[in-house]
Design an enzyme around this catalytic site. Structure first.
Site, PDB file in Angstrom:
ATOM      1  N   LYS A  60       7.048  -3.648  10.459  1.00 28.00           N
ATOM      2  CA  LYS A  60       6.549  -4.964  10.888  1.00 28.00           C
ATOM      3  C   LYS A  60       7.172  -5.353  12.229  1.00 28.00           C
ATOM      4  CE  LYS A  60       5.688  -6.462   6.147  1.00 28.00           C
ATOM      5  NZ  LYS A  60       6.143  -7.206   4.959  1.00 28.00           N
ATOM      6  N   GLN A 104      10.921 -10.952   3.123  1.00 23.45           N
ATOM      7  CA  GLN A 104      10.464  -9.733   2.463  1.00 23.45           C
ATOM      8  C   GLN A 104      10.763  -9.800   0.963  1.00 23.45           C
ATOM      9  OE1 GLN A 104       8.647  -7.366   3.890  1.00 23.45           O
ATOM     10  NE2 GLN A 104       8.554  -6.107   2.057  1.00 23.45           N
ATOM     11  N   ASP A 127       2.845 -15.328   5.627  1.00 23.42           N
ATOM     12  CA  ASP A 127       2.550 -14.532   4.435  1.00 23.42           C
ATOM     13  C   ASP A 127       1.558 -15.245   3.516  1.00 23.42           C
ATOM     14  OD1 ASP A 127       3.478 -11.960   3.940  1.00 23.42           O
ATOM     15  OD2 ASP A 127       5.528 -12.634   3.509  1.00 23.42           O
TER      16      ASP A 127
HETATM   17  N1  GUN Z   1       6.515  -7.103  -0.387  1.00 20.93           N
HETATM   18  C1  GUN Z   1       5.416  -6.353  -0.622  1.00 20.93           C
HETATM   19  N2  GUN Z   1       4.365  -6.820   0.074  1.00 20.93           N
HETATM   20  C2  GUN Z   1       4.796  -7.890   0.766  1.00 20.93           C
HETATM   21  C3  GUN Z   1       4.172  -8.791   1.662  1.00 20.93           C
HETATM   22  O1  GUN Z   1       2.983  -8.716   1.968  1.00 20.93           O
HETATM   23  N3  GUN Z   1       4.975  -9.753   2.172  1.00 20.93           N
HETATM   24  C4  GUN Z   1       6.276  -9.871   1.839  1.00 20.93           C
HETATM   25  N4  GUN Z   1       6.961 -10.860   2.374  1.00 20.93           N
HETATM   26  N5  GUN Z   1       6.888  -9.057   1.008  1.00 20.93           N
HETATM   27  C5  GUN Z   1       6.144  -8.077   0.472  1.00 20.93           C
END
Ligand code: GUN
Length: 291
Positions: A60, A104, A127
């Site tokens: 990311k 995350q 998110d």
């Molecule tokens: N863990 C797995 N997928 C995601 C996501 O799309 N966003 C976040 N913040 N954590 C995750």
């Protein structure tokens, strides 16, 4: 659908290629915003050292840098408490250089995940996990839409899949994928069924699907005999096999001779999730200009 050696083979829904096209566009948009004095900024908070999460976060952050988006990677030790994570979120809420905040998941056990997600400003919630954004999506007036289901909708649109009146089956009911995926398909006028670990006869439902989205987290659980001929199959799963290879929740080999479209793993939904994170961050930066 393509004919190969007398067998029908599904066309590939290529998320890697589509995400690259989108990311080039987002780079231009980020440059335009920067020229107007607002360089888009994303902060990613990672608590602990989960190896898979570390890879996701690195991808990311690198995608942001490549798009000209400012990015801040905040690492917290695995044993911090909820108050410490919320303090970090609140610092970023106040930082004008940060337009998007991503915590995350999963978080270590001792952390109150709901409290942390509620602390993220709804205006920076790229998110789409804050209750205000979950509610807005459920009411049909979305603000920030979770990145993975948003990426799936982009892939379906790109392939020209007609969702109007289609039977859509989502396998998995997580807050991150299954539930928002169902909302988006419903908003696109599909007839939506959500299956999960307690569903009695999974194959009965999956065989009725014109569009099948697998978001279960179990390797190769959906096999070709569970798929309707000509269905569009989207595989959200990323599982690591004992030999170290990645595979999805769908058994690709047996399904590709039944489906009309199928996403590969890797190279399907995963790259789209990252592209949508950039899209949401740009959207957050644009909205900050309007405020
Ligand atoms: N863990 C797995 N997928 C995601 C996501 O799309 N966003 C976040 N913040 N954590 C995750």
């Amino acid at each position: 659908m393509r004919e190969r050696d007398g067998l029908v083979t599904a066309a590939i829904l290529d998320g890697k290629a589509l995400s690259e096209t989108l990311r080039a566009r987002y780079r231009d948009e980020a440059a335009a915003l920067t020229a107007r004095g607002v360089q888009p900024g994303l902060a990613v908070i990672l608590v602990g050292e989960d190896p898979a999460s570390q890879v996701y976060v690195r991808n990311k952050v690198n995608a942001c840098l490549a798009a000209g988006i400012h990015s801040e990677h905040c690492r917290l030790a695995a044993d911090v408490d909820t108050a410490r994570v919320i303090a970090e979120v609140e610092r970023l809420n106040r930082d004008p250089a940060i337009h998007g905040i991503l915590v995350q998941l999963p978080l270590p056990r001792q952390i109150d995940e709901a409290a942390v997600l509620a602390a993220v400003s709804a205006d920076k919630d790229v998110d789409g996990f804050h209750v205000a954004n979950v509610g807005a999506l459920a009411l049909g007036a979305p603000r920030f839409v979770p990145c993975t289901p948003k990426g799936v909708m982009e892939l379906l649109a790109h392939a020209g899949v007609d969702l109007n009146g289609a039977e859509a089956v989502v396998v998995g009911r997580s807050n991150i994928v299954g539930k928002p995926m169902a909302q988006l398909l419903l908003a696109a006028n599909a007839t939506v069924t959500v299956c999960h670990s307690r569903t009695r006869d999974l194959a009965f439902h999956t065989r009725r699907a014109d569009v099948l989205v697998a978001a279960i987290g179990r390797p190769k659980m959906i096999t070709g005999d569970m798929v309707k001929p000509g269905a569009v199959v989207v595989d959200v799963g990323i599982n690591r096999l004992p030999d170290g290879k990645l595979c999805g929740d769908v058994d690709f080999e047996s399904t590709r001779t039944v489906a009309s479209w199928i996403t590969p793993v890797p190279g399907g939904v995963g790259p789209m999730t990252i592209a949508m994170l950039l899209a949401n961050t740009l959207e957050a930066a644009r909205r900050s200009l309007a405020r």
